[in-house]
Design an enzyme around this catalytic site. Structure first.
Site, mmCIF file in Angstrom:
data_model
loop_
_atom_site.group_PDB
_atom_site.id
_atom_site.type_symbol
_atom_site.label_atom_id
_atom_site.label_comp_id
_atom_site.label_asym_id
_atom_site.label_seq_id
_atom_site.Cartn_x
_atom_site.Cartn_y
_atom_site.Cartn_z
ATOM 1 N N GLY A 38 0.851 -1.194 0.000
ATOM 2 C CA GLY A 38 0.000 0.000 0.000
ATOM 3 C C GLY A 38 0.877 1.231 0.000
ATOM 4 C CE LYS A 39 1.000 4.389 -5.912
ATOM 5 N NZ LYS A 39 2.440 4.161 -6.147
ATOM 6 C CG ASN A 175 4.676 7.595 -12.890
ATOM 7 O OD1 ASN A 175 3.892 8.275 -13.558
ATOM 8 N ND2 ASN A 175 4.346 6.394 -12.431
ATOM 9 C CB THR A 196 10.250 9.368 -10.507
ATOM 10 O OG1 THR A 196 8.925 8.857 -10.754
ATOM 11 C CG2 THR A 196 10.275 10.027 -9.140
ATOM 12 C CG ASP A 229 5.235 3.515 -2.560
ATOM 13 O OD1 ASP A 229 4.723 4.535 -3.044
ATOM 14 O OD2 ASP A 229 4.710 2.391 -2.632
ATOM 15 C CB ALA A 259 13.357 -0.060 -2.886
ATOM 16 N NE ARG A 262 16.467 -4.777 0.473
ATOM 17 C CZ ARG A 262 17.258 -3.996 1.220
ATOM 18 N NH1 ARG A 262 18.491 -4.390 1.499
ATOM 19 N NH2 ARG A 262 16.836 -2.840 1.688
ATOM 20 C CB SER A 268 12.345 -3.948 -1.341
ATOM 21 O OG SER A 268 11.423 -2.886 -1.567
#
Length: 282
Positions: A38-39, A175, A196, A229, A259, A262, A268
């Site tokens: 969940g963000k 993004n 991003t 995130d 992050a 992983r 992660s």
């Protein structure tokens, strides 16, 4: 720093597959894992692991998934007093397919996240605030309106929001796809806007003028879930720590890169030591 996050809490079911399916295609040979996600929850834990004191406001179901969804945040000390239990709606779930390069496809069943209302929020939100758009927009708008400090708005997933929110945010993070959705509206306020660009890094703008940019260190990607995130949590912490824009972007890009090495969203997320270690190698 004491950060409040108003956001979503999910349990992620992640299928790592040889390839991502095309429309109508079935892909076999996958392995399945489940992770907290969940963000909102991801960004709360990211900021906590990078050195902030974080409180999360959200909602889970009265079911067996809730404890798993909250477990890592409990382990790392995120304040969950603002997380309520909904007796009717289930805990939110994300269904995630990941290919060997780390690319993913995500479908979210919001569940209890869509039951978070403005009435659940405090009348005044002290200190920095982070929001995303996986809760009802009215609740997100109310949270931003009640904030008296720094506001970071991660406008994901893209959805129409008020011009008041866009003008109030001190930091907007999107993004490239989300940036295209909002267009020039992103730059109408006086705050900073970060766009991003995945493995190509990120750029920061103010009033439409690019003021900083950075690229992530080279890594071998395993799973991009949670990398965005991690970036949001990191850029917020970095700017609140007083880093200059270019330095803050570099720090956040490195957090996202760690992050991506992983599997899973919350498992992660890096510590500050891990981010600084990667930067030292770059």
């Amino acid at each position: 720093m004491n950060i409040t996050v108003v956001g979503s809490i999910n349990l992620d079911f992640v299928a790592s597959a040889p390839s991502l399916p095309a429309p109508g295609e079935t892909v076999t040979g996958a392995t399945l894992m489940r992770h907290p996600g969940g963000k909102g929850a991801n960004q709360a834990l990211a900021a906590e692991k990078l050195g902030a004191e974080v409180a999360l406001i959200g909602r889970v179901g009265d079911d067996g998934m809730a404890g798993v969804a909250l477990a890592l945040m409990e382990d790392f000390g995120v304040d969950l007093a603002g997380v309520e239990v909904d007796i009717a709606a289930p805990t939110g779930v994300a269904l995630i397919a990941v290919d060997p390069s780390g690319e993913n496809q995500i479908v979210v069943a919001a569940g209890a996240n869509h039951m978070v209302t403005p009435e659940q929020l405090p009348a005044r939100i002290e200190g920095p605030l982070i929001v995303q758009l996986e809760l009802p927009i009215a609740t997100v708008e109310a949270a931003v309106g009640r904030a008296v400090g720094f506001v970071c708005a991660n406008l994901a997933p893209a959805a129409p929001v008020s011009e008041a929110l866009l003008r109030r945010a001190d930091l907007i993070v999107v993004n490239e796809v989300e940036a295209e959705f909002y267009g020039d509206l992103l730059h109408h306020g006086g705050g900073r806007v970060v766009i991003t660009q995945g493995a190509r890094g990120a750029e920061m703008y103010q009033r439409g003028v690019k003021i900083a940019w950075a690229s992530p260190p080279k890594i071998t990607a395993v799973d991009a879930t949670g990398a965005g995130d991690a970036f949001v949590g990191a850029i917020t912490v970095a700017l609140l720590d007083g880093m200059e824009p270019a330095e803050a972007l570099k720090f956040a890009c490195a957090a996202g890169a760690v992050a991506a090495t992983r599997a899973g969203a919350q498992p992660s997320l890096p510590t500050r030591d891990e981010v600084e270690a990667l930067l030292a190698k770059a």
